[in-house]
Design an enzyme around this catalytic site. Structure first.
Site, mmCIF file in Angstrom:
data_model
loop_
_atom_site.group_PDB
_atom_site.id
_atom_site.type_symbol
_atom_site.label_atom_id
_atom_site.label_comp_id
_atom_site.label_asym_id
_atom_site.label_seq_id
_atom_site.Cartn_x
_atom_site.Cartn_y
_atom_site.Cartn_z
ATOM 1 N N VAL A 1 34.985 27.073 45.506
ATOM 2 C CA VAL A 1 34.643 27.699 46.779
ATOM 3 C C VAL A 1 33.164 27.416 47.007
ATOM 4 C CG1 VAL A 1 34.457 29.835 48.108
ATOM 5 C CG2 VAL A 1 36.381 29.506 46.543
ATOM 6 N N ARG B 1 35.114 35.846 50.370
ATOM 7 C CA ARG B 1 35.890 35.968 51.602
ATOM 8 C C ARG B 1 37.390 35.852 51.331
ATOM 9 N NH1 ARG B 1 32.439 32.683 56.221
ATOM 10 N NH2 ARG B 1 30.438 32.714 55.125
ATOM 11 N N TYR C 1 40.246 34.674 36.499
ATOM 12 C CA TYR C 1 41.678 34.453 36.663
ATOM 13 C C TYR C 1 42.574 35.583 36.149
ATOM 14 C CZ TYR C 1 40.223 29.882 38.155
ATOM 15 O OH TYR C 1 39.622 28.863 38.849
ATOM 16 N N PHE D 1 42.201 19.604 32.108
ATOM 17 C CA PHE D 1 42.785 19.099 33.356
ATOM 18 C C PHE D 1 42.269 19.912 34.535
ATOM 19 C CE2 PHE D 1 45.784 22.055 31.383
ATOM 20 C CZ PHE D 1 46.072 22.928 32.420
#
Length: 418
Positions: free
Chosen positions: A89, A96, A128, A418
């Site tokens: 972001v 936001r 997360y 990854f």
């Protein structure tokens, strides 16, 4: 400031890929502009519908990409996964809800596709967990002080009758995929590799901002001629004031499907002339490396951190896919604030497999879906999580039962970024 509702979150088109890539580089604090050849190489990563962007007008201000993957469950089953990467972001558009919108969209699509779990490598720890991900494997890197290791510097070949050969990138592309398949089908936490992985690691395609420099590649073959191990490594050029060689060999990746191959490759790296330090790269926290040296203290841990994060999308299929080292039953109440897979389940496990069924029985253990992810591959301890207040025992001893069923004798490991 643009309102949240005015920012459009959607799959990007191929024509929008350059702007999306610029936003990606910006988010990761890399030079925003890419050379034309790098941009073209990265187009190989574009899959229609699975690269999301947030657009403030015409400008891409957030990025997100997912792709198909398989992850190895305990016991060797290959479980379909939604692999998540390239999440950014832009600094001007934080707070936001853009990541939340992209994440919710992708996870819902993954569940509808039939993926059992989602996976990612977390750049930052706190992000997360709120989306139901839990750290499921750990990565450790060792730095070996070669002169202290106690190895015979005259070592020239494996003692078991095998041999080590230097090879080139073409050989790696021929031999590596089959070797990796053998490893990942036996290693909980390992993930599949597409052909693109081998191309980028051998110089066929360059997707990085730095020019490609070919590493050294070495292959271990058993006495019977079978390829059982492979390593990619680089070396620097550093000499002391009195002309002593003080060079470091840094491992990019090392695959070994037998202890003999692992021993031979580490001993080879420590025997190279002028090499006084070996950096191991990303290894399992219970890797054999330190104890393959006469003096294990010569290998000191220089990095240890969470690595692969997992988000359970289907509790039943996830728990039934793996095997169990013990036999017993446990009722789990799984709390999923994302609304994807919460509920109460009875797990019956044994040597012949497992069943996981909805139940109205009282729960023995109450836990968030993120904590279930941490337990699923066998690395975390329910007893420890209970002590931390992250799972709750509703029946005395339930955490010990969970550990007896879920924990594994060897720790899970994901060799890949990854």
């Amino acid at each position: 400031m643009t309102r949240r509702t005015d920012i459009d979150v959607r799959p990007i088109t191929e024509a929008e890929f350059p702007d999306w890539q610029r936003a990606l580089n910006t988010g990761f604090l890399m030079p925003p502009a890419l050379a034309a050849e790098q941009l073209e190489a990265r187009r190989h990563l574009f899959v229609p519908g699975r690269s999301l962007g947030a657009f403030d007008g015409e400008r891409c201000v957030a990025t997100y990409r997912s792709f198909a993957q398989e992850i190895t469950a305990v016991g060797g089953a290959q479980v379909p996964a939604d692999a998540i990467s390239n999440v950014t972001v832009t600094a001007t558009h934080r707070r936001r809800g853009l990541l939340t919108r992209m994440m919710e969209r992708d996870l819902a699509a993954a569940r509808d596709r039939g993926d059992v779990v989602a996976t990612l490598i977390a750049a930052e720890y706190p992000i997360y967990g709120r989306y139901g991900f839990g750290p499921a494997t750990t990565m450790t890197e060792w730095t070996v002080d070669v002169p202290r290791a106690g190895l015979d510097r005259r070592w020239a070949a494996p003692e078991d009758g095998g041999r080590i050969d230097l090879v080139d990138g073409e050989d790696v592309r021929k031999l590596g995929p089959e070797l990796h398949e053998r490893l990942r089908r036996a290693q909980p936490g390992a993930v599949s590799r597409a052909e693109l992985w081998w191309q980028t690691r051998t110089g066929v395609l360059s997707v990085n901002d730095t020019p490609w420099t070919e590493p050294f590649f070495a292959v271990y073959r058993s006495a019977g001629g079978e390829v059982e191990g492979m390593v990619s490594y680089r070396a620097d050029d550093h000499w002391g004031d009195a002309k002593q060689p003080l060079n470091t060999a840094t491992v990019d990746w090392l695959l070994a499907v037998t202890p003999a191959a692992e021993r031979a490759l580490w001993h080879y790296l420590c025997s190279i002339d002028w090499i006084t330090t070996v950096k191991s790269g990303w290894r399992s926290p219970d890797d054999l490396l330190p104890h393959l040296l006469p003096d294990p203290r010569a290998a000191r841990i220089t990095t240890q951190a969470d690595w692969l994060w997992v988000r359970i999308l289907d509790v039943v299929r996830a728990l039934e896919a793996r095997t169990y080292e013990g036999q017993g039953s446990l009722v789990l109440e799984v709390v999923d604030r994302g609304g994807l897979t919460g509920g109460r389940w009875r797990l019956e496990a044994g040597a012949d497999g497992a069943s996981c069924t909805p139940t109205t029985e009282s729960a023995g253990l109450v836990l968030d879906v993120a904590e279930l992810a941490a337990l699923w591959l066998g690395d975390a301890s329910a007893v420890r999580l209970a002590a931390l207040g992250r799972v709750r025992e509703e029946r005395a001893g339930a955490a010990r039962v969970a550990d007896a069923l879920l924990r594994t004798s060897r720790r899970p490991w994901c060799p890949d970024m990854f």
